[in-house]
Design a protein around this motif. Structure first.
Motif, PDB file in Angstrom:
ATOM      1  N   THR A  89       4.774  14.400 -26.702  1.00  0.00           N
ATOM      2  CA  THR A  89       5.106  14.356 -28.120  1.00  0.00           C
ATOM      3  C   THR A  89       5.927  15.596 -28.462  1.00  0.00           C
ATOM      4  N   LYS A  90       6.225  15.778 -29.744  1.00  0.00           N
ATOM      5  CA  LYS A  90       7.119  16.861 -30.141  1.00  0.00           C
ATOM      6  C   LYS A  90       6.654  17.514 -31.436  1.00  0.00           C
ATOM      7  N   CYS A  91       7.078  18.747 -31.614  1.00  0.00           N
ATOM      8  CA  CYS A  91       6.833  19.466 -32.861  1.00  0.00           C
ATOM      9  C   CYS A  91       8.108  20.175 -33.262  1.00  0.00           C
ATOM     10  N   VAL A 110       0.577  20.361 -33.720  1.00  0.00           N
ATOM     11  CA  VAL A 110      -0.105  19.859 -32.527  1.00  0.00           C
ATOM     12  C   VAL A 110      -1.484  19.316 -32.889  1.00  0.00           C
ATOM     13  N   SER A 113      -0.943  15.911 -34.241  1.00  0.00           N
ATOM     14  CA  SER A 113      -0.568  14.968 -33.184  1.00  0.00           C
ATOM     15  C   SER A 113      -1.795  14.532 -32.382  1.00  0.00           C
ATOM     16  N   VAL A 125       4.139  18.910 -24.870  1.00  0.00           N
ATOM     17  CA  VAL A 125       4.629  19.084 -26.239  1.00  0.00           C
ATOM     18  C   VAL A 125       6.014  19.717 -26.141  1.00  0.00           C
ATOM     19  N   LEU A 150       3.076  27.495 -28.329  1.00  0.00           N
ATOM     20  CA  LEU A 150       2.878  26.497 -27.280  1.00  0.00           C
ATOM     21  C   LEU A 150       2.259  27.132 -26.032  1.00  0.00           C
ATOM     22  N   ILE A 159      -2.630  21.818 -24.083  1.00  0.00           N
ATOM     23  CA  ILE A 159      -1.471  21.118 -23.555  1.00  0.00           C
ATOM     24  C   ILE A 159      -1.240  21.557 -22.115  1.00  0.00           C
TER      25      ILE A 159
END
Length: 293
Positions: A89-91, A110, A113, A125, A150, A159
């Motif tokens: 997924t992405k942020c 996050v 998500s 991520v 991250l 993650i």
């Protein structure tokens, strides 16, 4: 289904991935409402079919329909053994709220998500961006920046891997590569937009990502309809389906690990899987670029 190692991550991924943008974005490419029961049902069936046919790479983002894509993914993928699939997924790399710094914004994104995807941890991520300026890169890589957040989540086991998405081939992209802080990159690459890969030099961000052992996924494998629009302007009666040729072009590139393809129906999944399974349809891209006989 053909599989490959995703850079140096040690993860084996399917050569085609399920792209989640079309699931969450309203009227993206075609008339579509992610809020309708019919649309959700079709996407659920597409995800289930993808799993049945061996696709194990699923890409979504918090920004796709305000979380709509993640919620659809979560409805289906949360029922599957997480060790058998890879969810990305992405942020956003920059906070939209001036009262919240980028570090905290990433943490909140996050967290959201994880809830929508119904997961305890995420495989990947990615910073969600189209273009980055030099100043963007400094901010992203700097203190209390998005990457620091991250990295903390990775350290905490929330993650597994860190990546970024881009449609550019500029200085900021190379700054990200040179930082050594990313495990993968998702970039725009297809028959029409070949800027990351110039084999006759050779030059491009695809080569640089490969040198660094990064996992490489590419978006807009079928040009997001741009090539098809162009052909229609040349030949208004042209009804040829270029999907097979466009997907095979991307899969023929030896540096591409995963070609992401948006799919809203089980029928489309089956068509794309059939194309991906046709290994005889691959071409020699370097020979295609040759100017001498």
């Amino acid at each position: 289904m053909e599989y490959t190692m995703f850079g140096n991550t040690g993860v084996k991924v399917s050569r085609i991935g399920f792209g989640g943008a079309v699931a969450g974005l309203k009227n993206y490419l075609h008339a579509y409402d992610p809020g309708s029961k019919e649309s959700k049902k079709a996407v659920y069936e597409a995800l289930e079919t993808a799993l049945e046919k061996g696709i194990n790479y699923f890409d979504t983002a918090a920004a796709y329909g305000g979380g709509a894509s993640e919620e659809m993914f979560g409805e289906v993928l949360s029922k599957v053994d997480p060790s058998t699939i890879f969810i990305a997924t992405k942020c956003l790399a920059r906070s939209k709220d001036p009262a919240v710094d980028d570090y905290d914004a990433v943490m909140r994104s996050v967290e959201g998500s994880l809830k929508r995807l119904r997961l305890q941890k995420l495989d990947l991520v990615q910073l969600h961006g189209l273009s980055y300026t030099d100043e963007d890169a400094k901010r992203i890589l700097g203190e209390r920046g998005a990457v620091e957040a991250l990295e903390q989540l990775k350290k905490d086991g929330v993650i597994r891997f860190i990546g970024f998405t881009t449609e550019d081939n500029n200085r900021a992209v190379y700054d990200f590569f040179d930082s050594g802080r990313f495990d993968m990159v998702q970039m725009c690459y297809n028959f029409l937009f070949q800027h990351p890969y110039e084999p006759s030099r050779p030059f491009g961000s695809l080569f640089e990502a490969e040198k660094r052992g990064m996992g490489i996924s590419v978006m807009r494998a079928t040009t997001s309809g741009t090539f098809q629009k162009w052909m229609k302007t040349l030949r208004p009666d042209d009804d040829f389906d270029y999907t097979r040729a466009l997907i095979q072009f991307v899969l023929s590139n030896r540096l591409v690990d995963v070609a992401l393809i948006g799919m809203r129906s089980a029928k489309r999944v089956l068509q794309n899987v059939e194309i991906a399974d046709d290994l005889a349809g691959r071409i020699d891209i370097d020979s295609l670029h040759s100017r001498y006989v």
